[in-house]
Enzyme design. Structure first.
Site, mmCIF file in Angstrom:
data_model
loop_
_atom_site.group_PDB
_atom_site.id
_atom_site.type_symbol
_atom_site.label_atom_id
_atom_site.label_comp_id
_atom_site.label_asym_id
_atom_site.label_seq_id
_atom_site.Cartn_x
_atom_site.Cartn_y
_atom_site.Cartn_z
ATOM 1 N N ASP B 10 2.820 -40.072 -26.707
ATOM 2 C CA ASP B 10 2.538 -39.819 -25.241
ATOM 3 C C ASP B 10 1.589 -40.914 -24.790
ATOM 4 O OD1 ASP B 10 3.086 -39.209 -22.476
ATOM 5 O OD2 ASP B 10 1.250 -38.079 -22.756
ATOM 6 N N ARG B 41 -2.213 -36.839 -9.663
ATOM 7 C CA ARG B 41 -1.623 -36.634 -10.866
ATOM 8 C C ARG B 41 -0.626 -35.597 -10.811
ATOM 9 N NH1 ARG B 41 0.574 -38.444 -15.735
ATOM 10 N NH2 ARG B 41 0.065 -36.878 -17.368
ATOM 11 N N SER B 120 6.757 -43.408 -23.470
ATOM 12 C CA SER B 120 6.012 -43.021 -22.179
ATOM 13 C C SER B 120 7.004 -43.044 -20.672
ATOM 14 C CB SER B 120 4.810 -44.114 -21.996
ATOM 15 O OG SER B 120 4.319 -43.880 -20.428
#
Lengths: 230, 230
Positions: B10, B41, B120
């Site tokens: 990731d 986030r 990702s």
């Protein structure tokens, strides 16, 4: 705008205040009730989205218990089996928002009366319990649970369930939610959406906007009664 | 346990520290950098899950900008076009975690050398930018973006992309993530999963557990080099 033949309500956070569990949380974890309630709710929602995407649906009772377990661990609180049982049970006796019951009764008295339903992530048994606890079974025609389709909101299959069960076209269903992301999902699906924004939060940036933004559920009866709007 | 023929990492939160944008946030909003970075986030991730479920994919560049916009509004910060541009650009120059570069180089020097890739949520252009900025293009064989499949993690189609592009069976792929939910999604899919739990967080309660829990990426080379494990 066409007339609305049905009103479909989200349950948790819209009619019932999920944070009414704070007092119960305080009994077990003094001073931590609010922090626990907030993280518990966050995790509960996260887990509905993640499990839906993973293709690993379990019902909302389980997701609620899992969210509580994680939230307690993250906050360093020792969640005994007794606390877990009592707090999960608290979802069956959530308090309604102050504006919810009167608004539902007023809407139910409209002429012509729209069909009225709940469409919720809740598992059938926990949903029926909180509806009965708040004596809403008399004003609701349907209490619909995502459990029938095995995936959580905002997957379109959930909203389609209301169309199928109420036998009303999507744009003639007024969907009412306080959860901004649920309002967005319902709008993307094709409902006429009322976002009850009690907290005066900014709109979720998900590429769609609700049709109407209300400060409280109490505004809905007058808004609908004004035929120039619908 | 069978040998691992590939390692798939990731990116955001695992190799690159998304909170390295705090300093940039502070430039525009003094005293609010940390709060903004955290809410940004959270919203960014929420929007990936919600848009995936709604069937309304847009790329991670857009989701990142949308998350920033909402976070600023929620915190009462006036996000000018200039701030929006500069902060979104910050994702192209994120700093690596202290343990990341040395670990990748050590893994790349193993004999036999596993295939090495990033998988990702990032949009291809922003992902390539941060990889090049950190000079990781020399140690990675593939930089794979969910953009190819038009949905975000943890949808299984994302993890399948690594199987298809690397031509390695899922259980012979070691998947490395610091995001507990991503580790759960990858484990549900069938990878051998290493959860890099730098923050010592409790495991996500999603019905699956990672195969290995590491305190830092620096532990991975020794763990893999010990043939009794693999």
């Amino acid at each position: 705008m066409s007339r609305l033949d049905a009103l479909v309500f989200d349950a948790y956070g819209t009619l019932f205040n999920v944070h009414s569990v704070i007092a119960r949380c305080e009994e077990f974890f003094p001073g931590k009730g609010q922090a626990l309630s907030q993280l518990w709710r966050s995790k509960q929602l996260e887990y509905t989205w993640l499990r839906s995407l993973m293709g690993r649906y379990v019902d909302f009772d389980r997701v609620t218990a899992d969210g509580l377990k994680h939230a307690c661990q993250a906050l360093g609180l020792a969640c005994t089996a007794q606390a877990q049982t009592h707090l999960s049970q608290a979802y069956r006796t959530l308090q309604p928002f102050d504006d919810a019951l009167a608004a539902l009764r007023a809407l139910s008295a409209m002429d012509p009366r729209p069909k009225m339903a709940i469409l919720s992530n809740g598992a059938p048994e926990m949903l029926n319990a909180v509806v009965t606890h708040n004596q809403l079974d008399t004003v609701l025609d349907h209490v619909l649970s995502v459990d029938e389709v095995g995936i959580f909101k905002p997957d379109p299959r959930v909203y389609q369930l209301a169309v199928d069960r109420l036998q009303v076209a999507s744009h003639r269903i007024g969907f009412v939610s306080s959860n901004g992301w649920d309002a967005a999902g319902a709008k993307a699906f094709g409902f006429t959406v009322f976002w009850v924004n009690r907290a005066n939060a900014p709109v979720e940036e998900l590429g769609v906007a609700p049709d109407h933004v209300l400060g409280s559920l109490g505004e809905l009866p007058d808004l609908l009664a004004d035929r120039s709007n619908f």
